[in-house]
Design a protein around this motif. Structure first.
Motif, mmCIF file in Angstrom:
data_model
loop_
_atom_site.group_PDB
_atom_site.id
_atom_site.type_symbol
_atom_site.label_atom_id
_atom_site.label_comp_id
_atom_site.label_asym_id
_atom_site.label_seq_id
_atom_site.Cartn_x
_atom_site.Cartn_y
_atom_site.Cartn_z
ATOM 1 N N ASN A 7 0.945 -1.173 -0.188
ATOM 2 C CA ASN A 7 0.200 -0.072 0.055
ATOM 3 C C ASN A 7 0.731 1.401 0.102
ATOM 4 O O ASN A 7 1.691 1.066 0.810
ATOM 5 C CB ASN A 7 -1.010 0.134 1.204
ATOM 6 C CG ASN A 7 -1.852 -0.931 1.285
ATOM 7 O OD1 ASN A 7 -2.807 -0.984 0.415
ATOM 8 N ND2 ASN A 7 -1.877 -1.675 2.363
ATOM 9 N N ARG A 8 0.643 2.226 -0.906
ATOM 10 C CA ARG A 8 1.566 3.239 -1.154
ATOM 11 C C ARG A 8 0.880 4.388 -1.805
ATOM 12 O O ARG A 8 0.046 4.223 -2.553
ATOM 13 C CB ARG A 8 2.882 2.962 -1.872
ATOM 14 C CG ARG A 8 3.615 4.068 -1.988
ATOM 15 C CD ARG A 8 5.004 3.960 -1.527
ATOM 16 N NE ARG A 8 5.964 5.218 -1.679
ATOM 17 C CZ ARG A 8 6.881 5.330 -2.610
ATOM 18 N NH1 ARG A 8 7.243 4.270 -3.142
ATOM 19 N NH2 ARG A 8 7.539 6.407 -2.770
ATOM 20 N N HIS A 9 0.980 5.632 -1.148
ATOM 21 C CA HIS A 9 0.278 6.813 -1.740
ATOM 22 C C HIS A 9 1.342 7.680 -2.310
ATOM 23 O O HIS A 9 2.455 7.796 -2.019
ATOM 24 C CB HIS A 9 0.133 7.624 -0.438
ATOM 25 C CG HIS A 9 -0.426 8.938 -0.838
ATOM 26 N ND1 HIS A 9 -1.863 8.917 -0.869
ATOM 27 C CD2 HIS A 9 0.072 10.330 -0.778
ATOM 28 C CE1 HIS A 9 -2.181 10.246 -1.315
ATOM 29 N NE2 HIS A 9 -1.040 11.054 -1.229
ATOM 30 N N PHE A 10 1.181 7.882 -3.466
ATOM 31 C CA PHE A 10 2.069 8.605 -4.326
ATOM 32 C C PHE A 10 1.526 10.181 -4.707
ATOM 33 O O PHE A 10 0.177 10.352 -4.886
ATOM 34 C CB PHE A 10 2.352 8.040 -5.924
ATOM 35 C CG PHE A 10 2.893 6.796 -5.744
ATOM 36 C CD1 PHE A 10 4.218 6.421 -5.832
ATOM 37 C CD2 PHE A 10 2.249 5.514 -5.600
ATOM 38 C CE1 PHE A 10 4.924 5.454 -5.848
ATOM 39 C CE2 PHE A 10 2.737 4.304 -5.215
ATOM 40 C CZ PHE A 10 4.195 4.255 -5.460
ATOM 41 N N GLY A 11 2.234 11.181 -4.761
ATOM 42 C CA GLY A 11 1.779 12.341 -5.056
ATOM 43 C C GLY A 11 1.131 12.688 -6.438
ATOM 44 O O GLY A 11 0.227 13.515 -6.534
ATOM 45 N N ASN A 12 1.555 11.833 -7.496
ATOM 46 C CA ASN A 12 0.795 12.055 -8.768
ATOM 47 C C ASN A 12 0.932 10.987 -9.501
ATOM 48 O O ASN A 12 1.909 9.964 -9.117
ATOM 49 C CB ASN A 12 1.235 13.349 -9.312
ATOM 50 C CG ASN A 12 2.685 13.640 -9.766
ATOM 51 O OD1 ASN A 12 3.072 12.486 -10.277
ATOM 52 N ND2 ASN A 12 3.221 14.589 -9.437
ATOM 53 N N PRO A 13 0.300 10.458 -10.664
ATOM 54 C CA PRO A 13 0.613 9.590 -11.463
ATOM 55 C C PRO A 13 1.841 9.380 -12.140
ATOM 56 O O PRO A 13 2.494 8.274 -12.312
ATOM 57 C CB PRO A 13 -0.560 9.621 -12.468
ATOM 58 C CG PRO A 13 -1.630 10.593 -12.112
ATOM 59 C CD PRO A 13 -1.010 11.383 -11.032
ATOM 60 N N CYS A 14 2.623 10.503 -12.225
ATOM 61 C CA CYS A 14 3.820 10.493 -13.119
ATOM 62 C C CYS A 14 5.011 9.948 -11.828
ATOM 63 O O CYS A 14 5.692 8.934 -12.275
ATOM 64 C CB CYS A 14 4.399 11.824 -13.168
ATOM 65 S SG CYS A 14 5.975 11.867 -13.999
ATOM 66 N N THR A 15 4.722 10.026 -10.491
ATOM 67 C CA THR A 15 5.722 9.509 -9.859
ATOM 68 C C THR A 15 5.293 8.123 -9.409
ATOM 69 O O THR A 15 6.124 7.176 -9.149
ATOM 70 C CB THR A 15 5.606 10.422 -8.169
ATOM 71 O OG1 THR A 15 4.423 10.471 -7.852
ATOM 72 C CG2 THR A 15 6.335 11.479 -8.533
ATOM 73 N N LEU A 16 4.203 7.558 -9.547
ATOM 74 C CA LEU A 16 3.734 6.261 -9.441
ATOM 75 C C LEU A 16 4.551 5.504 -10.456
ATOM 76 O O LEU A 16 5.122 4.564 -10.320
ATOM 77 C CB LEU A 16 2.373 6.088 -9.482
ATOM 78 C CG LEU A 16 1.666 4.462 -9.947
ATOM 79 C CD1 LEU A 16 1.973 4.019 -8.828
ATOM 80 C CD2 LEU A 16 0.351 4.812 -10.548
ATOM 81 N N ASN A 17 4.386 5.829 -11.978
ATOM 82 C CA ASN A 17 5.227 5.420 -13.006
ATOM 83 C C ASN A 17 6.443 5.275 -12.866
ATOM 84 O O ASN A 17 7.326 4.285 -13.313
ATOM 85 C CB ASN A 17 4.792 5.989 -14.228
ATOM 86 C CG ASN A 17 5.019 5.391 -15.400
ATOM 87 O OD1 ASN A 17 4.952 4.124 -15.638
ATOM 88 N ND2 ASN A 17 5.699 6.245 -16.233
ATOM 89 N N ALA A 18 7.239 6.564 -12.319
ATOM 90 C CA ALA A 18 8.453 6.545 -12.274
ATOM 91 C C ALA A 18 8.942 5.470 -11.325
ATOM 92 O O ALA A 18 10.091 4.822 -11.520
ATOM 93 C CB ALA A 18 8.971 7.748 -11.865
#
Length: 128
Positions: A109-120
């Protein structure tokens, strides 16, 4: 009439077959089945991923399984996308995974600031 030799041969064959069938599976042979979920605002997306053989509903199971293999099933160690630059825009997305990696239960379970950081950071695993 069954001879003692024929009975012995049949018994040895049966024991050998039972031994092969009951041999413990290696880590590579154990089940990898994951349910992946993304929560982005009001939108919830889900997919399933299986490895060895690759499948499920994930659109790129081969690449996702390859990255998980490289990370040895540890989502925090996914190779992600190198040299990816993301803006600091706050557009939160939560990534979740539950299931088994080579027979071992996993949960992420992880929270990302935006979809770009998720993908990165997660590459093809959460690209669905």
């Amino acid at each position: 009439m069954t001879t003692p030799r024929a009975l012995f041969t049949a018994t040895v064959a049966a024991v050998a077959a039972a031994t092969v069938l009951s041999a413990p599976a290696t880590a590579a042979d154990k089940d990898t089945t994951l349910e992946l979920m993304l929560v982005h605002g009001d939108q919830v997306r889900r997919t399933t991923l299986t490895c060895q053989p690759h499948g499920g509903t994930h659109p790129d199971a081969v690449a996702a399984c390859a990255d998980l293999q490289q990370a040895q099933g540890n989502f925090a160690k996914l190779p992600g996308v190198k040299d990816k630059t993301c803006t600091m825009e706050y557009n939160p997305v939560d990534a979740k995974a539950m299931g088994t990696w080579r027979g071992v239960p996993v949960e992420f379970n992880r929270h990302f600031g935006n979809p770009c950081t998720l993908n990165a950071e997660t590459g093809p695993v959460f690209r669905f």
